[in-house]
Structure formats: C-alpha cells, structure tokens
Scaffold this motif. Structure first.
Motif, PDB file in Angstrom:
ATOM      1  N   GLY A  86       0.960  -1.243   0.105  1.00  0.00           N
ATOM      2  CA  GLY A  86       0.168  -0.092  -0.060  1.00  0.00           C
ATOM      3  C   GLY A  86       0.904   1.268   0.070  1.00  0.00           C
ATOM      4  N   GLY A  87       1.963   1.153   0.028  1.00  0.00           N
ATOM      5  CA  GLY A  87       2.934   2.435  -0.053  1.00  0.00           C
ATOM      6  C   GLY A  87       3.188   2.801  -1.341  1.00  0.00           C
ATOM      7  N   THR A  88       3.464   4.223  -1.361  1.00  0.00           N
ATOM      8  CA  THR A  88       3.629   4.894  -2.781  1.00  0.00           C
ATOM      9  C   THR A  88       5.052   5.254  -2.812  1.00  0.00           C
ATOM     10  OG1 THR A  88       1.403   5.462  -3.013  1.00  0.00           O
ATOM     11  CG2 THR A  88       3.100   6.511  -4.252  1.00  0.00           C
ATOM     12  N   LEU A  89       5.970   4.761  -3.554  1.00  0.00           N
ATOM     13  CA  LEU A  89       7.219   5.335  -3.606  1.00  0.00           C
ATOM     14  C   LEU A  89       7.677   6.303  -4.891  1.00  0.00           C
ATOM     15  CD1 LEU A  89       9.974   4.471  -2.164  1.00  0.00           C
ATOM     16  CD2 LEU A  89      10.594   3.006  -4.172  1.00  0.00           C
ATOM     17  N   THR A  90       8.217   7.353  -4.435  1.00  0.00           N
ATOM     18  CA  THR A  90       8.734   8.258  -5.550  1.00  0.00           C
ATOM     19  C   THR A  90      10.253   8.426  -5.456  1.00  0.00           C
ATOM     20  OG1 THR A  90       6.433   9.464  -5.022  1.00  0.00           O
ATOM     21  CG2 THR A  90       8.093  10.502  -6.113  1.00  0.00           C
ATOM     22  N   TYR A 126      19.952  11.206  -5.077  1.00  0.00           N
ATOM     23  CA  TYR A 126      18.219  11.034  -5.247  1.00  0.00           C
ATOM     24  C   TYR A 126      17.497  10.950  -3.988  1.00  0.00           C
ATOM     25  CZ  TYR A 126      19.427   9.243  -9.893  1.00  0.00           C
ATOM     26  OH  TYR A 126      19.649   9.147 -11.339  1.00  0.00           O
ATOM     27  N   THR A 127      16.318  11.603  -3.965  1.00  0.00           N
ATOM     28  CA  THR A 127      15.465  11.272  -2.854  1.00  0.00           C
ATOM     29  C   THR A 127      14.453  10.352  -2.999  1.00  0.00           C
ATOM     30  OG1 THR A 127      15.781  14.036  -2.542  1.00  0.00           O
ATOM     31  CG2 THR A 127      13.801  12.915  -1.366  1.00  0.00           C
ATOM     32  N   ILE A 128      14.343   9.525  -2.099  1.00  0.00           N
ATOM     33  CA  ILE A 128      13.384   8.336  -2.075  1.00  0.00           C
ATOM     34  C   ILE A 128      12.322   8.687  -1.029  1.00  0.00           C
ATOM     35  CG2 ILE A 128      13.270   5.829  -1.634  1.00  0.00           C
ATOM     36  CD1 ILE A 128      16.716   6.029  -2.288  1.00  0.00           C
ATOM     37  N   THR A 129      11.150   8.855  -1.465  1.00  0.00           N
ATOM     38  CA  THR A 129      10.072   9.139  -0.442  1.00  0.00           C
ATOM     39  C   THR A 129       9.005   7.978  -0.854  1.00  0.00           C
ATOM     40  OG1 THR A 129      10.588  11.581  -0.817  1.00  0.00           O
ATOM     41  CG2 THR A 129       8.310  11.148   0.003  1.00  0.00           C
ATOM     42  N   MET A 130       8.577   7.461   0.830  1.00  0.00           N
ATOM     43  CA  MET A 130       7.690   6.739   0.851  1.00  0.00           C
ATOM     44  C   MET A 130       6.319   7.340   1.405  1.00  0.00           C
ATOM     45  SD  MET A 130       6.340   3.627   0.190  1.00  0.00           S
ATOM     46  CE  MET A 130       7.967   2.361   0.223  1.00  0.00           C
ATOM     47  N   SER A 131       5.242   7.050   0.855  1.00  0.00           N
ATOM     48  CA  SER A 131       3.894   7.834   1.238  1.00  0.00           C
ATOM     49  C   SER A 131       3.091   6.700   1.751  1.00  0.00           C
ATOM     50  CB  SER A 131       3.359   8.461   0.263  1.00  0.00           C
ATOM     51  OG  SER A 131       4.224   9.567   0.136  1.00  0.00           O
ATOM     52  N   TYR A 132       2.365   6.816   2.822  1.00  0.00           N
ATOM     53  CA  TYR A 132       1.106   5.841   3.215  1.00  0.00           C
ATOM     54  C   TYR A 132      -0.016   6.524   3.724  1.00  0.00           C
ATOM     55  CZ  TYR A 132      -0.550   1.307   4.930  1.00  0.00           C
ATOM     56  OH  TYR A 132      -1.369   0.389   5.207  1.00  0.00           O
ATOM     57  N   PRO A 133      -1.287   6.025   3.342  1.00  0.00           N
ATOM     58  CA  PRO A 133      -2.557   6.829   3.946  1.00  0.00           C
ATOM     59  C   PRO A 133      -2.573   6.465   5.441  1.00  0.00           C
ATOM     60  CG  PRO A 133      -3.128   4.853   2.491  1.00  0.00           C
ATOM     61  CD  PRO A 133      -1.474   4.820   2.581  1.00  0.00           C
ATOM     62  N   ALA A 142       8.193   9.436   4.638  1.00  0.00           N
ATOM     63  CA  ALA A 142       9.567   9.440   4.937  1.00  0.00           C
ATOM     64  C   ALA A 142      10.453   9.526   4.054  1.00  0.00           C
ATOM     65  CB  ALA A 142       9.630   8.173   5.723  1.00  0.00           C
ATOM     66  N   SER A 143      11.528  10.108   4.037  1.00  0.00           N
ATOM     67  CA  SER A 143      12.428  10.295   3.021  1.00  0.00           C
ATOM     68  C   SER A 143      13.784  10.020   3.277  1.00  0.00           C
ATOM     69  CB  SER A 143      12.398  11.745   2.337  1.00  0.00           C
ATOM     70  OG  SER A 143      10.983  12.175   1.824  1.00  0.00           O
ATOM     71  N   ALA A 144      14.686   9.502   2.239  1.00  0.00           N
ATOM     72  CA  ALA A 144      15.979   9.214   2.474  1.00  0.00           C
ATOM     73  C   ALA A 144      16.804   9.726   1.399  1.00  0.00           C
ATOM     74  CB  ALA A 144      16.230   7.559   2.609  1.00  0.00           C
ATOM     75  N   LYS A 145      18.290   9.752   1.451  1.00  0.00           N
ATOM     76  CA  LYS A 145      18.728  10.436   0.266  1.00  0.00           C
ATOM     77  C   LYS A 145      19.661   9.208  -0.019  1.00  0.00           C
ATOM     78  CE  LYS A 145      17.782  14.747   0.361  1.00  0.00           C
ATOM     79  NZ  LYS A 145      17.083  15.470  -0.810  1.00  0.00           N
TER      80      LYS A 145
END
Length: 151
Positions: A86-90, A126-133, A142-145
């Motif tokens: 269910g997470g969305t990774l950008t 690069y920025t790795i961002t996970m989103s969750y409802p 939450a984001s990581a580099k």
C-alpha cells in the motif's frame, strides 16, 4: 444479504466490513435485499500514523548489490511499508539510472532495495520518499537520500 469479493474482507449481517489482513487491499461489497442490489468499494489500510526510514542517507554503487531502505510504520500494522502493501514510492529525480524494488533488509524485514544501473550518472543525490495513507484520511511520508558512486 451482504457479500464481499475478497476473502480478506468479511461482512456481518448488519453490513459492517472487517479486514482480516494487515496490508492494504480493496474489496467490492454487494448488498442485496428484496430484489435490489447495490455495490461499494472498501479500501483497507493499516493503522499507521507516523513513519521513519533507515538508513536516512546511503551510497549506492553502480553495478553492485542494492541498498535496502526500510520504511517503518507506527503504531502499525503494517510495521514495514513497501509498495507491495500500500505504500507509494517516489524517486526524485525520476530517471532510469536509479530503481527500487521490494526486497528485504539485512534483518529479513520488508524493504525497498535500490540499485544504480550500468552507466548511471554519479554525483547528484536521489531522494527516495515513501507515502502511506493514515486512518484519518491523511498521508504520512518518510524520505532518504541516496548518492550514486562509480564502480
């Protein structure tokens, strides 16, 4: 009569939907009475109100095994957030030099494993961002580099 098209979502005689799983899912609910039918979609999400990531910064080497970024939801379930539950990774910037897929971290926990492909440009992070409802209708992130280094 209430029915669900998913074995993971059950319906009581009064029409209350209950999820049997701890990851995201969707189910179509059908109600029937006196020759009339109606349907609705139920989206199941976990009980996550905050999220963290580990590591927060990493170096990913071209043509080397990937680096696992573990996104942890709290209070949960689910404890570990991935695109598989269910997470969305950008990934920013978005290009084909850097990709992430669902895998596991060194402890065997679900994680996003990120790799730099052959001939990937080194340098820029690069920025790795996970989103969750969230249960309240919002979103946690939450984001990581990740920096790419050559071989």
């Amino acid at each position: 009569v209430w029915t669900s098209d998913s074995p993971d979502v059950t319906i009581t005689a009064g029409g209350l939907a209950t999820a049997q799983i701890v990851t995201s899912a969707a189910a179509t609910i059908t109600g029937s009475a006196q020759g009339l039918n109606g349907t609705a979609t139920v989206n199941v999400i976990g009980d996550v109100t905050s999220m963290s990531v580990s590591p927060t910064t990493a170096t990913v080497t071209v043509n080397a095994p990937g680096v696992a970024f573990t996104f942890t939801g709290s209070p949960g379930p689910p404890t570990y957030i991935t695109v598989g539950n269910g997470g969305t990774l950008t990934i920013t910037p978005s290009n084909s030099d850097f990709t992430c897929t669902v895998g596991t971290d060194a402890k065997g926990n679900p994680a996003e494993v990120c790799q730099a492909i052959t001939n990937a440009s080194t340098g820029s992070p690069y920025t790795i961002t996970m989103s969750y409802p969230t249960p309240s209708g919002g979103t946690v992130t939450a984001s990581a580099k990740a920096n790419i280094s050559g071989t």
